[in-house]
Design a protein around this motif. Structure first.
Motif, PDB file in Angstrom:
ATOM      1  N   ARG A 202      14.306 -11.162  -7.811  1.00 52.96           N
ATOM      2  CA  ARG A 202      13.578 -11.805  -6.714  1.00 52.96           C
ATOM      3  C   ARG A 202      13.486 -10.872  -5.506  1.00 52.96           C
ATOM      4  O   ARG A 202      12.434 -10.726  -4.892  1.00 52.96           O
ATOM      5  CB  ARG A 202      14.253 -13.119  -6.343  1.00 52.96           C
ATOM      6  CG  ARG A 202      13.527 -13.901  -5.258  1.00 52.96           C
ATOM      7  CD  ARG A 202      14.215 -15.255  -5.078  1.00 52.96           C
ATOM      8  NE  ARG A 202      13.509 -16.113  -4.166  1.00 52.96           N
ATOM      9  CZ  ARG A 202      13.895 -16.337  -2.909  1.00 52.96           C
ATOM     10  NH1 ARG A 202      14.977 -15.756  -2.416  1.00 52.96           N
ATOM     11  NH2 ARG A 202      13.195 -17.150  -2.141  1.00 52.96           N
ATOM     12  N   ASP A 203      14.593 -10.226  -5.170  1.00 50.48           N
ATOM     13  CA  ASP A 203      14.596  -9.282  -4.051  1.00 50.48           C
ATOM     14  C   ASP A 203      13.646  -8.117  -4.320  1.00 50.48           C
ATOM     15  O   ASP A 203      12.960  -7.647  -3.406  1.00 50.48           O
ATOM     16  CB  ASP A 203      16.001  -8.730  -3.809  1.00 50.48           C
ATOM     17  CG  ASP A 203      16.936  -9.708  -3.124  1.00 50.48           C
ATOM     18  OD1 ASP A 203      16.537 -10.863  -2.869  1.00 50.48           O
ATOM     19  OD2 ASP A 203      18.077  -9.308  -2.845  1.00 50.48           O
ATOM     20  N   ALA A 204      13.615  -7.645  -5.564  1.00 53.08           N
ATOM     21  CA  ALA A 204      12.734  -6.525  -5.907  1.00 53.08           C
ATOM     22  C   ALA A 204      11.271  -6.909  -5.699  1.00 53.08           C
ATOM     23  O   ALA A 204      10.484  -6.126  -5.156  1.00 53.08           O
ATOM     24  CB  ALA A 204      12.972  -6.090  -7.356  1.00 53.08           C
TER      25      ALA A 204
ATOM     26  N   VAL B   1       3.129 -14.104  -6.462  1.00 54.08           N
ATOM     27  CA  VAL B   1       3.791 -13.117  -7.320  1.00 54.08           C
ATOM     28  C   VAL B   1       5.143 -13.657  -7.778  1.00 54.08           C
ATOM     29  O   VAL B   1       5.504 -13.544  -8.958  1.00 54.08           O
ATOM     30  CB  VAL B   1       3.944 -11.759  -6.597  1.00 54.08           C
ATOM     31  CG1 VAL B   1       4.718 -10.768  -7.471  1.00 54.08           C
ATOM     32  CG2 VAL B   1       2.584 -11.181  -6.214  1.00 54.08           C
ATOM     33  N   LEU B   2       5.890 -14.267  -6.864  1.00 60.51           N
ATOM     34  CA  LEU B   2       7.169 -14.878  -7.244  1.00 60.51           C
ATOM     35  C   LEU B   2       6.951 -15.951  -8.316  1.00 60.51           C
ATOM     36  O   LEU B   2       7.660 -15.988  -9.325  1.00 60.51           O
ATOM     37  CB  LEU B   2       7.864 -15.483  -6.021  1.00 60.51           C
ATOM     38  CG  LEU B   2       8.441 -14.488  -5.015  1.00 60.51           C
ATOM     39  CD1 LEU B   2       8.791 -15.184  -3.703  1.00 60.51           C
ATOM     40  CD2 LEU B   2       9.668 -13.787  -5.599  1.00 60.51           C
ATOM     41  N   TYR B   3       5.960 -16.785  -8.102  1.00 59.39           N
ATOM     42  CA  TYR B   3       5.644 -17.857  -9.056  1.00 59.39           C
ATOM     43  C   TYR B   3       5.274 -17.266 -10.417  1.00 59.39           C
ATOM     44  O   TYR B   3       5.753 -17.729 -11.455  1.00 59.39           O
ATOM     45  CB  TYR B   3       4.502 -18.717  -8.505  1.00 59.39           C
ATOM     46  CG  TYR B   3       4.121 -19.835  -9.429  1.00 59.39           C
ATOM     47  CD1 TYR B   3       4.830 -21.033  -9.425  1.00 59.39           C
ATOM     48  CD2 TYR B   3       3.056 -19.689 -10.309  1.00 59.39           C
ATOM     49  CE1 TYR B   3       4.484 -22.065 -10.293  1.00 59.39           C
ATOM     50  CE2 TYR B   3       2.701 -20.714 -11.176  1.00 59.39           C
ATOM     51  CZ  TYR B   3       3.419 -21.901 -11.168  1.00 59.39           C
ATOM     52  OH  TYR B   3       3.077 -22.912 -12.023  1.00 59.39           O
TER      53      TYR B   3
ATOM     54  N   LEU C  94      10.140 -16.915 -10.474  1.00 56.75           N
ATOM     55  CA  LEU C  94      11.236 -16.727  -9.532  1.00 56.75           C
ATOM     56  C   LEU C  94      11.102 -17.742  -8.401  1.00 56.75           C
ATOM     57  O   LEU C  94       9.987 -18.169  -8.074  1.00 56.75           O
ATOM     58  CB  LEU C  94      11.213 -15.296  -8.977  1.00 56.75           C
ATOM     59  CG  LEU C  94      11.452 -14.204 -10.016  1.00 56.75           C
ATOM     60  CD1 LEU C  94      11.079 -12.836  -9.457  1.00 56.75           C
ATOM     61  CD2 LEU C  94      12.907 -14.232 -10.477  1.00 56.75           C
ATOM     62  N   PRO C  95      12.203 -18.138  -7.794  1.00 58.12           N
ATOM     63  CA  PRO C  95      12.141 -19.122  -6.702  1.00 58.12           C
ATOM     64  C   PRO C  95      11.257 -18.642  -5.553  1.00 58.12           C
ATOM     65  O   PRO C  95      11.339 -17.491  -5.134  1.00 58.12           O
ATOM     66  CB  PRO C  95      13.594 -19.260  -6.251  1.00 58.12           C
ATOM     67  CG  PRO C  95      14.409 -18.788  -7.407  1.00 58.12           C
ATOM     68  CD  PRO C  95      13.580 -17.734  -8.091  1.00 58.12           C
TER      69      PRO C  95
END
Length: 151
Positions: free
Chosen positions: A115-117, A135-137, A141-142
């Motif tokens: 997630r951090d990346a 992008v997270l979705y 990723l949360p």
């Protein structure tokens, strides 16, 4: 001298600490360099330096207006996700976002955390917070600012 020591790099501070005869000696000679500003003061100063109004930053951060204003006034302390949202609102790169996280006294981004990346990549490439959420979705990723249900 306090002003000058406040501008020392972290590397220089480490060197001074480890070369000092005692921790008391270090603290006496570094003065303000060991102090970080309050988060609310820091983000308010960033607005002044950039000639921006907090409302603009709050809006670009996708934060609730009243909550955002409480952050700027110091009435609320931000979560790590809120700090990251503000980093996007300020249009920060990864280095500036890491500094913002440090001043908020929350964990820095780490490239080994998926997630951090993703977040760091989006900051680096100047992708806005809404597109970052997508992008997270897409990577399952949360999302920023969305609490996961603990089951």
């Amino acid at each position: 001298m306090g002003d000058k020591s406040a501008k020392l790099s972290t590397e220089e501070l480490w060197m001074r600490l480890f070369r000092s005869a005692s921790v008391g000696d270090y603290l006496e000679h570094t003065g303000d360099a060991c102090e970080m500003p309050a988060f609310s003061e820091y983000i308010s100063q960033l607005c002044r330096e950039r000639n921006e109004k907090p409302e603009s930053i709050i809006k670009r951060s996708n934060l609730d207006s009243s909550y955002g204003h409480r952050l700027f006034s110091g009435a609320r302390n931000p979560s790590r996700d809120t700090v990251l949202q503000l980093a996007f609102g300020f249009g920060m790169d990864t280095d500036d976002a890491q500094q913002l996280l440090k001043i908020a006294r929350v964990t820095a981004l780490h490239p080994r955390v998926k997630r951090d990346a993703v977040i760091a990549y989006c900051l680096h490439h100047r992708i806005n917070v809404t597109e970052t959420q997508m992008v997270l979705y897409d990577h399952n990723l949360p999302l920023l600012g969305v609490r996961r249900n603990e089951g």
